[in-house]
Scaffold this motif. Structure first.
Motif, short mmCIF file in Angstrom:
data_model
loop_
_atom_site.label_atom_id
_atom_site.label_comp_id
_atom_site.label_asym_id
_atom_site.label_seq_id
_atom_site.Cartn_x
_atom_site.Cartn_y
_atom_site.Cartn_z
N GLN A 97 0.82 -1.29 0.12
CA GLN A 97 0.07 -0.12 0.06
C GLN A 97 0.76 1.27 -0.24
O GLN A 97 0.65 2.39 -0.91
CB GLN A 97 -0.84 0.00 1.29
CG GLN A 97 -2.08 -0.96 0.93
CD GLN A 97 -3.01 -0.74 2.13
OE1 GLN A 97 -2.83 -0.85 3.32
NE2 GLN A 97 -4.22 -0.81 1.94
N ILE A 98 1.91 1.32 0.78
CA ILE A 98 2.79 2.55 0.86
C ILE A 98 3.50 2.67 -0.44
O ILE A 98 3.78 3.90 -1.04
CB ILE A 98 3.67 2.66 1.95
CG1 ILE A 98 3.00 2.36 3.39
CG2 ILE A 98 4.78 3.26 1.96
CD1 ILE A 98 3.86 2.18 4.82
N ARG A 99 3.81 1.39 -0.96
CA ARG A 99 4.62 1.72 -2.38
C ARG A 99 3.94 2.07 -3.36
O ARG A 99 4.07 3.06 -4.12
CB ARG A 99 5.05 0.22 -2.84
CG ARG A 99 5.75 0.14 -3.96
CD ARG A 99 5.71 -1.22 -4.75
NE ARG A 99 4.29 -1.44 -5.27
CZ ARG A 99 3.42 -2.64 -5.05
NH1 ARG A 99 4.45 -3.53 -4.21
NH2 ARG A 99 2.54 -2.89 -5.58
N ARG A 100 2.27 1.92 -3.44
CA ARG A 100 1.31 2.33 -4.50
C ARG A 100 1.19 3.70 -4.12
O ARG A 100 1.32 4.67 -5.06
CB ARG A 100 0.16 1.49 -4.41
CG ARG A 100 -0.73 1.94 -5.35
CD ARG A 100 -2.09 1.31 -5.48
NE ARG A 100 -1.76 0.02 -6.27
CZ ARG A 100 -2.55 -1.22 -6.65
NH1 ARG A 100 -3.56 -0.97 -6.19
NH2 ARG A 100 -2.13 -2.15 -7.36
N ALA A 101 1.13 4.14 -2.93
CA ALA A 101 1.05 5.57 -2.61
C ALA A 101 2.00 6.45 -3.03
O ALA A 101 2.08 7.48 -3.46
CB ALA A 101 0.70 5.76 -1.21
N ILE A 102 3.38 5.73 -2.58
CA ILE A 102 4.74 6.71 -3.20
C ILE A 102 4.58 6.87 -4.85
O ILE A 102 4.94 7.75 -5.21
CB ILE A 102 5.90 5.95 -2.55
CG1 ILE A 102 5.78 6.15 -0.99
CG2 ILE A 102 7.07 6.41 -3.29
CD1 ILE A 102 6.95 5.46 -0.27
N ILE A 103 4.39 5.73 -5.55
CA ILE A 103 4.38 5.81 -6.68
C ILE A 103 3.48 6.66 -7.46
O ILE A 103 3.52 7.45 -8.40
CB ILE A 103 4.20 4.44 -7.39
CG1 ILE A 103 5.68 3.40 -7.03
CG2 ILE A 103 3.96 4.38 -9.02
CD1 ILE A 103 5.42 2.13 -7.66
N VAL A 104 1.94 6.92 -7.04
CA VAL A 104 1.22 7.79 -7.41
C VAL A 104 1.36 8.96 -7.01
O VAL A 104 1.28 9.94 -7.89
CB VAL A 104 -0.11 7.26 -6.85
CG1 VAL A 104 -1.26 8.25 -7.08
CG2 VAL A 104 -0.82 5.99 -7.47
N ALA A 105 1.97 9.28 -5.61
CA ALA A 105 2.17 10.76 -5.47
C ALA A 105 3.50 11.19 -6.28
O ALA A 105 3.55 12.27 -6.45
CB ALA A 105 2.56 10.70 -3.75
N ALA A 106 4.35 10.35 -6.46
CA ALA A 106 5.49 10.81 -7.05
C ALA A 106 5.25 11.14 -8.77
O ALA A 106 5.87 12.18 -9.22
CB ALA A 106 6.67 9.87 -7.29
N SER A 107 4.19 10.33 -9.38
CA SER A 107 3.91 10.78 -10.50
C SER A 107 2.98 11.81 -10.52
O SER A 107 3.18 13.03 -11.48
CB SER A 107 3.15 9.52 -11.35
OG SER A 107 1.98 9.43 -10.62
N MET A 108 2.40 12.24 -9.55
CA MET A 108 1.60 13.38 -9.39
C MET A 108 2.52 14.75 -9.09
O MET A 108 2.19 15.92 -9.64
CB MET A 108 0.39 13.49 -8.68
CG MET A 108 -0.68 12.35 -8.78
SD MET A 108 -1.65 12.26 -7.32
CE MET A 108 -2.85 13.46 -7.67
N ILE A 109 3.41 14.53 -8.39
CA ILE A 109 4.35 15.52 -8.06
C ILE A 109 5.11 16.04 -9.59
O ILE A 109 5.38 17.11 -9.77
CB ILE A 109 5.26 15.25 -6.88
CG1 ILE A 109 4.50 15.25 -5.65
CG2 ILE A 109 6.47 15.97 -6.78
CD1 ILE A 109 5.13 14.80 -4.45
N ALA A 110 5.66 14.91 -10.14
CA ALA A 110 6.49 15.08 -11.24
C ALA A 110 5.52 15.96 -12.38
O ALA A 110 6.34 16.72 -12.88
CB ALA A 110 6.79 13.71 -11.93
N VAL A 111 4.26 15.54 -12.61
CA VAL A 111 3.55 16.19 -13.67
C VAL A 111 3.40 17.73 -13.01
O VAL A 111 3.27 18.55 -13.98
CB VAL A 111 2.15 15.45 -13.86
CG1 VAL A 111 1.13 16.35 -14.65
CG2 VAL A 111 2.63 14.14 -14.45
N GLY A 112 3.04 17.71 -11.60
CA GLY A 112 2.74 19.00 -11.22
C GLY A 112 3.84 20.12 -11.24
O GLY A 112 3.67 21.24 -11.58
N LEU A 113 5.11 19.53 -11.13
CA LEU A 113 6.29 20.31 -11.21
C LEU A 113 6.39 20.81 -12.57
O LEU A 113 7.26 21.69 -12.70
CB LEU A 113 7.43 19.92 -10.65
CG LEU A 113 7.41 19.58 -9.15
CD1 LEU A 113 8.77 18.89 -8.65
CD2 LEU A 113 7.40 21.01 -8.45
N GLY A 114 6.27 19.91 -13.52
CA GLY A 114 6.47 20.09 -14.96
C GLY A 114 5.69 20.76 -15.82
O GLY A 114 5.86 21.32 -16.88
#
Length: 115
Positions: A97-114
């Motif tokens: 569950q934590i792994r999935r949350a980290i991957i989803v959050a990282a993709s959202m942060i990457a798109v948000g910063l870009g």
């Protein structure tokens, strides 16, 4: 009051109030806001599917023992699921569950910063 029982109703009202404020102060920014919301939502979906494709045999639901609903009423009531984690799989379930949350959050942060 039914609206207050809606999950995160306070945040929804806050977001709508901010949207109304943006519309009143700078109506030309509404399409930009909608574009960014769309990007973030799509990044969440892509992050979820990225996790599913990278770890097909370590999905969080694969560590559950039983998923049988107690109440299957469809008249507007919510389903009450019994989610028992299989024996000796508590750490694996939490890690997935934590792994999935980290991957989803990282993709959202990457798109948000870009964006």
């Amino acid at each position: 009051m039914k609206l207050l029982k809606f999950r995160m109703a306070g945040w929804l009202i806050f977001a709508l109030a901010l949207s109304a404020l943006i519309f009143a102060l700078a109506p030309n920014q509404i399409p930009v806001s909608l574009y960014k919301i769309n990007l973030i939502a799509m990044a969440g979906v892509v992050g979820y599917w990225l996790d599913r494709s990278l770890f097909p045999y370590a999905r969080p639901d694969s560590f559950l023992f039983a998923e049988t609903p107690h109440d299957t009423s469809v008249d507007g009531g919510s389903l009450d699921f019994d989610l028992e984690v299989a024996v000796q799989s508590n750490v694996l379930f939490a890690t997935a569950q934590i792994r999935r949350a980290i991957i989803v959050a990282a993709s959202m942060i990457a798109v948000g910063l870009g964006a």
